[in-house]
Design an enzyme around this catalytic site. Structure first.
Site, PDB file in Angstrom:
ATOM      1  N   TYR A 109      58.925  -1.031  88.876  1.00 22.21           N
ATOM      2  CA  TYR A 109      60.497  -0.480  88.705  1.00 22.21           C
ATOM      3  C   TYR A 109      61.287  -1.628  88.609  1.00 22.21           C
ATOM      4  CZ  TYR A 109      57.911   3.979  89.715  1.00 22.21           C
ATOM      5  OH  TYR A 109      57.154   4.969  89.577  1.00 22.21           O
TER       6      TYR A 109
ATOM      7  N   HIS B 141      63.006   4.862  86.125  1.00 24.73           N
ATOM      8  CA  HIS B 141      61.787   5.051  85.741  1.00 24.73           C
ATOM      9  C   HIS B 141      61.227   3.654  85.668  1.00 24.73           C
ATOM     10  CE1 HIS B 141      62.162   9.163  84.360  1.00 24.73           C
ATOM     11  NE2 HIS B 141      63.173   8.873  83.768  1.00 24.73           N
TER      12      HIS B 141
ATOM     13  N   LYS C  61      55.966   2.884  78.509  1.00 28.78           N
ATOM     14  CA  LYS C  61      55.915   1.718  79.400  1.00 28.78           C
ATOM     15  C   LYS C  61      55.166   0.663  78.759  1.00 28.78           C
ATOM     16  CE  LYS C  61      55.538   5.166  83.123  1.00 28.78           C
ATOM     17  NZ  LYS C  61      56.984   5.203  83.285  1.00 28.78           N
TER      18      LYS C  61
END
Length: 296
Positions: A233, A241, A272
């Site tokens: 993070y 997020h 991601k």
């Protein structure tokens, strides 16, 4: 309480990590706050809340740490790993505990009676009506047996005051008790623990990656729910997020095309970037990112 962020003796830090079998726990609320705010160690809350024990949506202390988090805090000099040792307390300590318990019980009796009087005062009209109904029922039964009951007895007022109602003490087994985080009747001491981690090549790789990402300013948590070793993070996970799914793989281990496609699709589906991390022959960390372009 003063904490520094440079390496120094653990004696200058109050953070104690308790080793219980294979778990590593922080029981202090202040220590849990410090390791998150000052040292960017998140951990996982695993205890139930005292006022809401029958739910698992919001959890409380203790804070459980993973092995990499524990080793980092120790290596940086921010904490020490200990085991809790309980020694028999003397009679004075036990007597003081029993005295405090008795004083709490007596105070709770007074508070209970005060609350009960307020409730009785509020319900007094209904209580009087109930007593009248009960009295009239008994008079009706006597009248059916042939007794001469004057109407005045039916109409007589019932005088009742809250002070005239006997309020029993609460039983001691029903008293409210404070749940201590340490044994209240024994002396608590801490014994330093020798801990061999990392030991295997896999553990050394995971810890090296965890430490390097932490030193770069990232917050790091477990990545199991996304199929990786860690999640990285840019800030506190309560506000940001995660950007990266971190996967640790040996440097010389073959990686088939199917695995690459799987990780690429996974990262894209959850928005991601998958980062493959390895230690080369010189002990340097190599990062390789995977991003799905969508080209068939």
């Amino acid at each position: 309480m003063f904490y520094e962020t440079n390496k120094m003796s653990t004696a200058k830090f109050a953070v104690k990590i308790t080793k219980f079998q294979n778990d590593f726990l922080i029981w202090s609320a202040s220590d849990s706050r410090v390791v998150r705010e000052e040292f960017r160690i998140v951990g996982t809350l695993t205890g139930c809340l005292p006022r809401a024990p029958h739910q698992n949506t919001h959890l409380g202390l203790p804070l459980q740490l993973c092995k990499e988090e524990v080793r980092l805090l120790i290596d940086k000099g921010f904490a020490e790993l200990v085991e809790t040792v309980y020694e028999d307390a003397n009679d004075t300590t036990r007597n003081e505990f029993k005295q405090r318990e008795q004083e709490s019980y007596e105070r709770q009796i007074d508070l209970f009676k005060e609350d009960r009087k307020v409730e009785l005062k509020r319900c007094l009209p209904k209580i009087i009506e109930g007593k009248k109904a009960k009295r009239n029922k008994l008079l009706d039964e006597r009248k059916k047996k042939g007794e001469d009951i004057p109407d005045s007895e039916y109409e007589a007022e019932i005088e009742l005051r809250v002070e005239d109602i006997a309020i029993p003490d609460i039983e001691k087994r029903h008293m409210m008790v404070q749940t201590p985080l340490e044994c209240a009747t024994k002396k608590t001491t801490y014994k330093p623990v020798d801990w061999d981690f990392p030991h295997t090549d896999s553990e050394k790789l995971r810890y090296a990656v965890f430490r390097d990402l932490w030193e770069r300013g990232h917050f790091i948590t477990s990545g199991l729910k996304f199929g990786g070793d860690f999640l990285s993070y840019p800030g506190d996970p309560s506000r940001f997020h995660s950007f990266f799914i971190v996967v640790c793989r040996p440097y010389r281990e073959p990686l088939c095309a199917g695995d690459i496609v799987t990780m690429g699709r996974l990262g894209t589906s959850v928005k991601k970037t998958v980062v493959l991390c390895s230690l080369d022959d010189a002990g340097r960390i190599c990062y390789t990112s995977l991003q799905w372009t969508g080209i068939s």
